[in-house]
Design a protein around this motif. Structure first.
Motif, short mmCIF file in Angstrom:
data_model
loop_
_atom_site.label_atom_id
_atom_site.label_comp_id
_atom_site.label_asym_id
_atom_site.label_seq_id
_atom_site.Cartn_x
_atom_site.Cartn_y
_atom_site.Cartn_z
N ILE A 208 19.86 72.96 -30.78
CA ILE A 208 20.19 72.56 -32.16
C ILE A 208 20.00 73.76 -33.10
N THR A 209 18.89 74.47 -32.91
CA THR A 209 18.58 75.58 -33.81
C THR A 209 19.58 76.73 -33.66
N ARG A 210 20.03 76.95 -32.43
CA ARG A 210 21.03 78.00 -32.22
C ARG A 210 22.28 77.71 -33.05
N THR A 211 22.65 76.45 -33.08
CA THR A 211 23.83 76.07 -33.87
C THR A 211 23.59 76.40 -35.34
N GLY A 212 22.38 76.11 -35.82
CA GLY A 212 22.03 76.42 -37.20
C GLY A 212 22.08 77.91 -37.46
N GLU A 213 21.58 78.68 -36.51
CA GLU A 213 21.56 80.14 -36.65
C GLU A 213 23.00 80.67 -36.72
N LEU A 214 23.88 80.12 -35.89
CA LEU A 214 25.29 80.56 -35.89
C LEU A 214 25.92 80.30 -37.26
N VAL A 215 25.76 79.07 -37.75
CA VAL A 215 26.35 78.71 -39.04
C VAL A 215 25.75 79.57 -40.16
N GLY A 216 24.44 79.80 -40.10
CA GLY A 216 23.78 80.60 -41.12
C GLY A 216 24.29 82.03 -41.15
N MET B 138 11.98 79.86 -30.66
CA MET B 138 12.58 80.70 -29.63
C MET B 138 14.05 80.99 -29.95
N ALA B 139 14.68 80.06 -30.65
CA ALA B 139 16.13 80.14 -30.85
C ALA B 139 16.54 81.01 -32.02
N SER B 140 15.65 81.18 -32.99
CA SER B 140 16.03 81.89 -34.20
C SER B 140 14.97 82.92 -34.53
N SER B 141 15.42 84.07 -35.06
CA SER B 141 14.45 85.10 -35.42
C SER B 141 13.70 84.73 -36.69
N TYR B 142 14.39 84.02 -37.58
CA TYR B 142 13.78 83.70 -38.87
C TYR B 142 13.72 82.20 -39.07
N VAL B 143 12.53 81.70 -38.85
CA VAL B 143 12.31 80.27 -39.02
C VAL B 143 11.41 80.10 -40.22
#
Lengths: 458, 93
Positions: free
Chosen positions: A256-264, A326-331
């Motif tokens: 889920i977070t990877r998807t957020g990172e992509l959109v961001g 793990m999925a995003s560098s900036y949480v």
């Protein structure tokens, strides 16, 4: 089996398709943070004009870019929003009327660029008030009544400075006043007002979003969603022990977070604004299958609110954070599971069936990301009782070094057994029962609860 | 962000004659090249996944999605169209 031209397996493709089409995976919000400190001029009127112009200039393409990303990538992006520097900082020295002008400028700008909410009609008063803070707080009921899209938040305490009980005392009254001013709409204004302890500066979720003083000129922050996706993952594994289940939730949160990172990242590039953070929160909606309560029940609880609910929520919250980190560098942001009542079909049902009480909700906020959120209480609740609820919740945040908040609605003319209806994402809620004994003398003492000692932590 | 030209089309529904023919006609009509195709019957459901290249196509993703959605309604199939980046991002670091 994997495609020769593409290193993703068919199972993974179908999993993704399923997450989006049947499990309600979406990006809950793209929030553009805008620093408006340079908009300060000598009068309220001129400052309001500058604020309006800056927001419109900066966020002009936000909705269009969001819509285009949604179309191109096939991932629903539900909200596009804006957060600004806490208005009390910009408006210090102005009076209440001036603060109203600044608030209405925010509202008008939000309308102009087409975002549904703008956050930042805020003040940070954890250690004390400036004159600007007081003027802003006085303006809250009117701005939340007459301004359609403005959201307000007040930080009344933190772990380093304690709890400003003068502010807690005052906010009880302000919440009552806001409810009464918007009484024709079940006290809707209170749904746009959050009282925080340990507020974060990069939270993309309303009503508590603001662009903190430590943030850059402008940022794009993403709030992810996906309770439905986690729910289905949990449902698929009724045989697993809790360690195994935590692992499954971690894997799901990662995706889920990877998807957020992509959109961001895409949004940030197209808008020419740096990418800030992904907020790993599971944010429920009133839609069936998009509920955090349902996840807890799928873990094995007969009904949310029963014994074990706090433990189940703690497991869920931590697993979501681990997978997401793990999925995003900036949480950042609030990151965890939200447990609002009116916005979660499972929570509403648990209140109705008598399983979920205000006391259990408070206990659960010790391990969740936010606090007492979107809870409707009797309209005749005294201001000091509301202040006491805020004080309790702030104390949990202060002692445990976490963010907590109260967004509570004393619905005018309503009592236990009645409902409030806000519609849309804000949902509907049964009025919850409170403790009848008075905390008035305690709240009337005011002053400041000292910051806790950081050693000897237990 | 690197602009990829590949899309993933997935088709789910009851098996019947002509599914592949109809969808590939839509793609050919719009200058979209099929790079890979995989098809199975999964728990009684017809499941097809295609990887296509849209670099020479004049229509955009949203338009293709609409056309295929209409086609899907006619044939009682659920057709989704998604950018390859979504899958790459979600499943690979």
């Amino acid at each position: 089996m994997s495609f020769a031209t593409f290193s993703i397996t068919k199972d993974e493709i179908l999993e993704t398709v399923n997450m989006i089409s049947t499990e309600n995976l979406d990006i809950r919000t793209i929030t553009m943070g805008i620093n408006i400190q340079d908009s300060r001029r000598e009068t309220g009127e001129k400052t309001a004009k500058q604020i309006y112009e800056k927001i419109v200039r900066q966020a002009n393409d936000l909705v269009k870019v969001g819509d285009n990303i949604e179309k191109e990538y096939g991932i629903p992006i539900i909200n596009k929003r804006i957060s600004v520097t806490p208005v009390a900082l910009i408006g210090n020295g102005f009076n209440k009327d001036d603060m109203l002008k600044l608030g209405f400028a925010l509202d008008k700008a939000a309308q102009e660029v087409g975002v549904n909410f703008i956050g930042g009609f805020s003040a940070l008063v954890h250690k004390g008030f400036t004159n600007g803070d007081l003027a802003l707080i006085d303006a809250i009921p009117q701005i939340l009544d007459e301004g359609e899209r403005v959201c307000s938040s007040i930080n009344i305490g933190n772990t380093k400075s304690g709890i400003n009980m003068d502010a807690v005392y005052r906010m009880g009254k302000i919440i009552k006043e806001t409810a009464e001013q918007t009484g024709d709409r079940d006290g809707l204004g209170c749904a746009k007002l959050v009282v925080f302890c340990n507020a974060v500066e990069d939270n993309p979720f309303m009503a508590g979003a603001f662009h903190g003083p430590g943030e850059p000129e402008s940022t794009i922050n993403i709030g992810i969603s996906g309770p439905g996706v986690v729910l289905n993952a949990v449902k698929k594994h009724p045989e697993l022990d809790l360690g195994g289940l935590a692992n499954i939730i971690k894997n799901t949160a990662f995706k889920i977070t990877r998807t957020g990172e992509l959109v961001g990242r895409v949004a940030s590039e197209r808008l020419g604004v740096p990418f800030g953070i992904v907020d790993l929160s599971l944010a429920p909606t009133p839609a069936i299958g998009d509920s955090v309560a349902d996840i807890l029940e799928a873990m094995g609880l007969g009904k949310v609110g029963t014994h074990g609910s706090t433990a189940a929520l703690a497991l869920l919250n931590d697993a979501v954070k681990k997978g997401g980190a793990m999925a995003s560098s900036y949480v950042g942001g609030l990151s965890g599971a939200f447990i609002p009542v009116s916005e979660d079909a499972g929570m509403i049902d648990a209140v109705l069936q008598g399983s979920l009480t205000i006391d259990k909700l408070e206990a659960m906020t010790c391990v969740c990301s936010v606090g007492l959120d979107m809870i409707a209480i009797p309209g005749d609740t005294p201001a000091h009782t509301i202040s006491a609820i805020i004080a309790d919740e702030a104390a949990i945040g202060m002692i445990n070094r976490k963010t907590t908040a109260v967004r509570i609605i004393p619905a005018p003319g309503k009592n236990v057994g009645d409902w409030v209806e806000f519609g849309g994402l804000l949902g509907r809620a049964p009025i919850i029962k409170l403790n009848d004994f008075s905390p008035e003398k305690f709240i009337n003492r005011q002053g400041r609860i000292p910051a806790p000692i950081q050693a000897l932590n237990n | 962000m690197q602009e990829g030209n590949k899309l993933i089309i997935s088709v789910l529904g009851h098996d019947k004659v002509g599914i592949i023919a109809k969808i590939s006609t839509v793609l050919a009509d719009n200058q979209i090249n099929i790079l890979d195709i995989s098809q199975t019957i999964l728990q009684g459901f017809f499941t097809m996944v295609m990887v296509v290249d849209v670099s020479n196509s004049k229509i955009d993703v949203a338009e293709l999605r609409n056309i295929l959605r209409e086609k899907g309604k006619e044939m009682n199939l659920e057709i989704t169209v998604q950018h390859e980046d979504v899958f790459k991002f979600m499943h690979r670091i």
